[in-house]
Design a protein around this motif. Structure first.
Motif, mmCIF file in Angstrom:
data_model
loop_
_atom_site.group_PDB
_atom_site.id
_atom_site.type_symbol
_atom_site.label_atom_id
_atom_site.label_comp_id
_atom_site.label_asym_id
_atom_site.label_seq_id
_atom_site.Cartn_x
_atom_site.Cartn_y
_atom_site.Cartn_z
ATOM 1 N N VAL A 80 -86.048 25.446 7.346
ATOM 2 C CA VAL A 80 -84.738 24.919 8.011
ATOM 3 C C VAL A 80 -84.431 25.818 9.226
ATOM 4 C CG1 VAL A 80 -82.395 26.117 8.890
ATOM 5 C CG2 VAL A 80 -83.150 25.270 6.326
ATOM 6 N N GLY A 81 -84.227 25.664 10.937
ATOM 7 C CA GLY A 81 -84.669 26.573 12.227
ATOM 8 C C GLY A 81 -86.413 26.182 12.031
ATOM 9 N N ASP A 108 -81.568 28.440 4.302
ATOM 10 C CA ASP A 108 -81.061 29.600 4.937
ATOM 11 C C ASP A 108 -80.198 30.183 4.574
ATOM 12 O OD1 ASP A 108 -80.391 31.802 7.074
ATOM 13 O OD2 ASP A 108 -80.748 30.012 9.109
ATOM 14 N N PRO A 109 -80.177 31.354 4.181
ATOM 15 C CA PRO A 109 -78.963 31.787 3.399
ATOM 16 C C PRO A 109 -77.297 31.782 4.074
ATOM 17 C CG PRO A 109 -80.704 32.801 2.166
ATOM 18 C CD PRO A 109 -81.461 31.798 3.970
ATOM 19 N N SER A 110 -78.545 32.435 6.089
ATOM 20 C CA SER A 110 -77.143 32.782 6.592
ATOM 21 C C SER A 110 -76.550 31.823 7.639
ATOM 22 C CB SER A 110 -78.141 34.013 7.550
ATOM 23 O OG SER A 110 -78.694 32.857 8.546
ATOM 24 N N ASP A 111 -76.613 30.599 7.107
ATOM 25 C CA ASP A 111 -77.013 28.916 7.804
ATOM 26 C C ASP A 111 -76.713 28.358 6.691
ATOM 27 O OD1 ASP A 111 -75.575 27.169 10.012
ATOM 28 O OD2 ASP A 111 -77.642 27.731 11.314
ATOM 29 N N ALA A 112 -75.892 28.113 6.162
ATOM 30 C CA ALA A 112 -75.276 27.206 4.806
ATOM 31 C C ALA A 112 -75.231 25.859 5.588
ATOM 32 C CB ALA A 112 -74.558 27.764 3.778
ATOM 33 N N GLY A 113 -74.482 25.957 6.607
ATOM 34 C CA GLY A 113 -74.200 24.030 7.239
ATOM 35 C C GLY A 113 -75.900 23.337 7.931
ATOM 36 N N GLY A 126 -85.530 10.243 -0.469
ATOM 37 C CA GLY A 126 -85.859 10.144 -1.703
ATOM 38 C C GLY A 126 -84.954 11.865 -1.714
ATOM 39 N N ARG A 127 -85.533 12.245 -2.911
ATOM 40 C CA ARG A 127 -84.850 13.437 -4.703
ATOM 41 C C ARG A 127 -85.455 14.852 -3.056
ATOM 42 N NH1 ARG A 127 -86.972 13.715 -10.162
ATOM 43 N NH2 ARG A 127 -85.962 16.045 -9.785
ATOM 44 N N VAL A 128 -84.529 15.852 -3.030
ATOM 45 C CA VAL A 128 -84.247 16.623 -1.933
ATOM 46 C C VAL A 128 -83.896 18.156 -3.140
ATOM 47 C CG1 VAL A 128 -83.376 18.640 -0.176
ATOM 48 C CG2 VAL A 128 -83.327 15.869 0.293
ATOM 49 N N ALA A 129 -84.828 19.112 -2.860
ATOM 50 C CA ALA A 129 -84.184 19.909 -3.328
ATOM 51 C C ALA A 129 -84.655 21.974 -2.299
ATOM 52 C CB ALA A 129 -85.605 21.078 -4.373
ATOM 53 N N VAL A 130 -83.556 22.534 -2.615
ATOM 54 C CA VAL A 130 -83.367 23.798 -1.686
ATOM 55 C C VAL A 130 -83.429 24.927 -2.058
ATOM 56 C CG1 VAL A 130 -81.859 25.220 -0.255
ATOM 57 C CG2 VAL A 130 -81.312 22.410 -0.468
ATOM 58 N N VAL A 131 -84.838 25.471 -1.698
ATOM 59 C CA VAL A 131 -85.078 26.922 -2.537
ATOM 60 C C VAL A 131 -84.874 28.491 -1.641
ATOM 61 C CG1 VAL A 131 -86.797 25.123 -4.136
ATOM 62 C CG2 VAL A 131 -87.232 26.402 -2.358
ATOM 63 N N ASP A 132 -85.324 29.248 -1.957
ATOM 64 C CA ASP A 132 -85.442 30.273 -1.159
ATOM 65 C C ASP A 132 -86.881 30.585 -0.589
ATOM 66 O OD1 ASP A 132 -82.276 31.157 -1.355
ATOM 67 O OD2 ASP A 132 -82.813 31.965 -3.585
ATOM 68 N N VAL A 133 -87.319 31.408 -0.143
ATOM 69 C CA VAL A 133 -88.573 31.336 0.412
ATOM 70 C C VAL A 133 -89.115 31.932 -0.694
ATOM 71 C CG1 VAL A 133 -87.850 33.915 1.451
ATOM 72 C CG2 VAL A 133 -90.101 31.962 2.085
ATOM 73 N N ASP A 134 -88.267 32.466 -2.157
ATOM 74 C CA ASP A 134 -89.485 33.632 -2.700
ATOM 75 C C ASP A 134 -89.456 32.817 -4.372
ATOM 76 O OD1 ASP A 134 -86.700 34.190 -3.286
ATOM 77 O OD2 ASP A 134 -87.475 36.145 -3.849
ATOM 78 N N ASP A 135 -89.161 31.240 -4.008
ATOM 79 C CA ASP A 135 -89.221 30.449 -5.406
ATOM 80 C C ASP A 135 -90.282 30.718 -5.480
ATOM 81 O OD1 ASP A 135 -88.677 28.117 -6.714
ATOM 82 O OD2 ASP A 135 -86.548 28.325 -6.153
#
Length: 175
Positions: A80-81, A108-113, A126-135
């Motif tokens: 994101v960004g 971005d946990p601070s910008d869920a939108g 296609g498929r999308v997965a959202v992860v954190d930077v340390d995933d």
């Protein structure tokens, strides 16, 4: 006259040293430029890299694992960004790949939108997965920078890059 001769000799030595320094500097710059061409690939998973076991849920709640890499697939990693991520995703959406595609989004946990907008945009591929930077999925694929685009086949990286132009000499995997 001796003073003039000394000045000319001293000036000649200084100019010769300056030329020697300049040639050394130009040689070093040329050497660094040649290394710069290789730097792009050093941060990316290399062809032949076997992707170890991983598990991540996509936005539909369906688990994506190493077993899903059974055939030709492209996996894109976006953040994101990230301006280059936006450029790559726009290029992919303009000319969708023939192979199955999975997008992994560093949210971005601070910008869920913004995270939701990017995930929605990439769902067109296609498929999308959202992860954190340390995933752990990022570690499994060896991703340390965004964007990263990988061509895989049978769980093995066949090509990698951060721009579509990095794949101009690579055949695109076909599903």
């Amino acid at each position: 006259m001796a003073l003039l001769t000394t000045a000319v000799v001293l000036l000649t030595v200084v100019v010769a040293l300056h030329l020697l320094f300049t040639f050394g500097l130009v040689s070093r710059i040329h050497e660094l430029q040649q290394q710069g061409a290789q730097v792009r690939d050093s941060n990316l998973p290399q062809p032949g890299t076997v992707i170890p076991a991983f598990s991540v849920a996509d936005t539909n709640g369906i688990t994506f694992t190493q077993a899903d890499l059974d055939g030709p697939m492209q996996v894109g990693f976006f953040s994101v960004g990230c301006g280059p991520c936006r450029t790559l995703s726009d290029a992919l959406l303009a000319d969708p790949p023939a192979a199955r595609f999975v997008s992994i989004v560093d949210g971005d946990p601070s910008d869920a939108g913004a995270t939701a907008r990017l995930a929605d945009k990439l769902s067109g591929l296609g498929r999308v997965a959202v992860v954190d930077v340390d995933d752990p999925v990022l570690s499994a694929f060896g991703v340390i920078a965004f964007p990263t685009l990988l061509h895989t086949h049978g769980g093995v990286v066949t090509a990698s890059g951060s721009k579509l132009s990095h794949f101009t000499d690579q055949p695109s995997p076909v599903a």
